[in-house]
Design an enzyme around this catalytic site. Structure first.
Site, mmCIF file in Angstrom:
data_model
loop_
_atom_site.group_PDB
_atom_site.id
_atom_site.type_symbol
_atom_site.label_atom_id
_atom_site.label_comp_id
_atom_site.label_asym_id
_atom_site.label_seq_id
_atom_site.Cartn_x
_atom_site.Cartn_y
_atom_site.Cartn_z
ATOM 1 N N ASP A 61 0.825 -1.196 0.054
ATOM 2 C CA ASP A 61 0.052 0.223 0.142
ATOM 3 C C ASP A 61 0.991 1.141 0.000
ATOM 4 O O ASP A 61 2.163 0.899 0.283
ATOM 5 C CB ASP A 61 -0.857 -0.086 1.267
ATOM 6 C CG ASP A 61 -1.854 1.273 1.212
ATOM 7 O OD1 ASP A 61 -2.358 1.676 0.438
ATOM 8 O OD2 ASP A 61 -1.957 1.747 2.232
ATOM 9 N N SER A 62 0.475 2.499 -0.181
ATOM 10 C CA SER A 62 1.223 3.632 0.000
ATOM 11 C C SER A 62 1.752 3.904 1.269
ATOM 12 O O SER A 62 2.676 4.464 1.453
ATOM 13 C CB SER A 62 0.061 4.823 -0.376
ATOM 14 O OG SER A 62 -0.862 4.769 0.461
ATOM 15 N N TYR B 91 -0.770 8.208 -2.264
ATOM 16 C CA TYR B 91 -0.910 7.838 -3.623
ATOM 17 C C TYR B 91 -2.080 8.702 -4.364
ATOM 18 O O TYR B 91 -2.157 8.713 -5.511
ATOM 19 C CB TYR B 91 -1.229 6.392 -3.865
ATOM 20 C CG TYR B 91 0.194 5.743 -3.816
ATOM 21 C CD1 TYR B 91 1.526 5.971 -3.470
ATOM 22 C CD2 TYR B 91 0.155 4.265 -4.336
ATOM 23 C CE1 TYR B 91 2.406 5.352 -3.374
ATOM 24 C CE2 TYR B 91 1.453 3.527 -4.184
ATOM 25 C CZ TYR B 91 2.603 4.051 -3.977
ATOM 26 O OH TYR B 91 3.646 3.129 -3.485
ATOM 27 N N GLY B 92 -3.094 9.041 -3.504
ATOM 28 C CA GLY B 92 -4.406 9.645 -4.107
ATOM 29 C C GLY B 92 -4.108 10.799 -4.780
ATOM 30 O O GLY B 92 -5.200 11.277 -5.411
ATOM 31 N N ASN C 77 -6.700 1.166 -3.104
ATOM 32 C CA ASN C 77 -7.451 1.095 -4.216
ATOM 33 C C ASN C 77 -7.040 2.218 -5.402
ATOM 34 O O ASN C 77 -6.974 1.877 -6.456
ATOM 35 C CB ASN C 77 -8.842 1.794 -3.523
ATOM 36 C CG ASN C 77 -9.499 0.978 -2.827
ATOM 37 O OD1 ASN C 77 -10.680 0.382 -3.339
ATOM 38 N ND2 ASN C 77 -9.248 0.668 -1.374
ATOM 39 N N THR C 78 -6.129 3.105 -4.974
ATOM 40 C CA THR C 78 -5.637 3.925 -5.861
ATOM 41 C C THR C 78 -4.735 3.271 -6.979
ATOM 42 O O THR C 78 -4.735 3.393 -8.008
ATOM 43 C CB THR C 78 -4.880 5.259 -5.265
ATOM 44 O OG1 THR C 78 -5.697 5.868 -4.090
ATOM 45 C CG2 THR C 78 -4.748 6.381 -6.109
ATOM 46 N N GLU D 106 -4.482 7.932 9.020
ATOM 47 C CA GLU D 106 -3.141 7.913 9.192
ATOM 48 C C GLU D 106 -2.438 8.488 10.513
ATOM 49 O O GLU D 106 -1.410 7.818 11.124
ATOM 50 C CB GLU D 106 -2.217 8.100 7.956
ATOM 51 C CG GLU D 106 -0.811 7.672 7.734
ATOM 52 C CD GLU D 106 -0.553 6.525 6.811
ATOM 53 O OE1 GLU D 106 0.424 5.978 6.728
ATOM 54 O OE2 GLU D 106 -1.684 6.389 5.906
ATOM 55 N N CYS E 78 -11.035 2.647 0.198
ATOM 56 C CA CYS E 78 -9.755 2.964 0.422
ATOM 57 C C CYS E 78 -9.612 2.163 1.576
ATOM 58 O O CYS E 78 -10.147 1.900 2.683
ATOM 59 C CB CYS E 78 -9.765 4.658 0.783
ATOM 60 S SG CYS E 78 -8.130 4.991 1.516
ATOM 61 N N THR E 79 -8.338 1.527 1.663
ATOM 62 C CA THR E 79 -7.984 0.411 2.611
ATOM 63 C C THR E 79 -7.703 0.999 3.949
ATOM 64 O O THR E 79 -7.421 0.379 4.893
ATOM 65 C CB THR E 79 -6.817 -0.337 2.047
ATOM 66 O OG1 THR E 79 -5.830 0.583 1.878
ATOM 67 C CG2 THR E 79 -7.126 -1.210 0.830
HETATM 68 N N1 DGL Z 1 -4.813 3.380 1.088
HETATM 69 C C1 DGL Z 1 -4.977 4.095 -0.131
HETATM 70 C C2 DGL Z 1 -6.321 3.513 -1.077
HETATM 71 O O1 DGL Z 1 -6.895 2.463 -0.617
HETATM 72 C C3 DGL Z 1 -5.227 5.507 -0.276
HETATM 73 C C4 DGL Z 1 -4.142 6.204 0.764
HETATM 74 C C5 DGL Z 1 -3.312 7.044 -0.130
HETATM 75 O O2 DGL Z 1 -3.940 8.149 -0.538
HETATM 76 O O3 DGL Z 1 -2.096 6.896 -0.399
HETATM 77 O O4 DGL Z 1 -6.678 3.917 -1.878
#
Ligand code: DGL
Length: 264
Positions: free
Chosen positions: A11-12, A43-44, A75-76, A155, A187-188
């Protein structure tokens, strides 16, 4: 499929630990290697090009660590980087994203006419959920809303309080989400605010927690003989801070040691 499995999850940041936690619960503690790209969080807001690059580099790292199954627990990254991984990565590696299992699950649900999705800006702009759900269930109306404050807020460990509830309520009260019967937590990071979301809807709207759905679908694809292989898991991050370490326990549900490994 050989009996040796090692599950790579990335994940990010540490949000994907919600998926790792459910995988551990569902598959009986399989060997897992987690990579949280905390140096590039979030990552968003990143371009597709950057996300594709991050996904490829992290996946190569996990494969070099012996992973046989890779779960893109973001998800991103699933929206922007997954198809390039499918093209690049050798076929003996099993690749999973966190969107398709949720799409399959929701599209097959009865008694749904309109649902909502909350997610990062990137996931929302990609329209990945409405497009994929429409392909499977034409009559289901899907409305997505970007909720860019939520992932950084969670976070930071900032949830389950009056201010976080106010921020969550302000996203959920958007006109796109009026009269929905279900909501995808796209989003996780969001499983940690599931109770606040439920509170807003007074339990009258079905909440789809992707971490649980993804772990179930992975479990179906892995043979039962492979599920009992217990082993110590390792948790890497590209940038280490005390605050990531503190939050990690909240996401994974138990104490873990984050190991700094900057692959960039
Ligand atoms: N956990 C990331 C997701 O599921 C999002 C967090 C991010 O923006 O990095 O999209």
């Amino acid at each position: 499929m050989s009996d040796h499995i090692k599950i790579g999850i990335f994940d990010s940041g540490i949000g994907g630990l919600t998926v790792a936690k459910e995988i551990k619960k569902t598959l009986g503690n399989p060997p897992m290697i987690y990579y949280g790209d905390t140096a590039h969080l979030p990552y968003g807001d990143k371009s597709k090009e950057s996300i594709v690059f991050y996904c490829q580099k992290i996946t190569e790292f996990l494969i070099n660590k012996g992973c046989t199954h890779i779960v893109v627990a973001c998800n991103t990254a699933s929206a922007y980087g997954f198809s390039s991984l499918q093209k690049k990565i050798k076929t003996s590696i099993h690749l999973f994203n966190v969107i398709d299992p949720v799409v399959d699950y929701v599209a097959a649900c009865d008694n749904l006419n309109k649902i909502g999705v909350i997610a990062t800006k990137g996931t929302t702009i990609s329209r990945v959920y409405p497009r994929r759900i429409k392909k499977k269930n034409k009559s289901l109306v899907v409305r997505s809303v970007a909720a860019p404050l939520l992932a950084p807020m969670i976070e930071e460990g900032f949830y389950n309080n009056n201010i976080s509830q106010t921020i969550i309520n302000s996203y959920l009260s958007k006109k796109e989400l009026q009269n929905i019967e279900g909501l995808i937590l796209g989003c996780t990071h969001y499983p940690l605010i599931e109770s606040e979301v439920k509170k807003y809807y007074e339990n009258k709207v079905r909440i789809f927690n992707s971490a649980k759905i993804v772990a179930k679908s992975l479990s179906v694809k892995i043979k039962s003989s492979q599920k009992t292989k217990q082993s110590k898991s390792l948790f890497y991050v590209s940038d280490y801070t005390e605050s990531f370490q503190k939050s990690a326990k909240k996401f994974f549900g138990e104490e873990i040691d984050l190991i700094k490994n900057n692959i960039w």
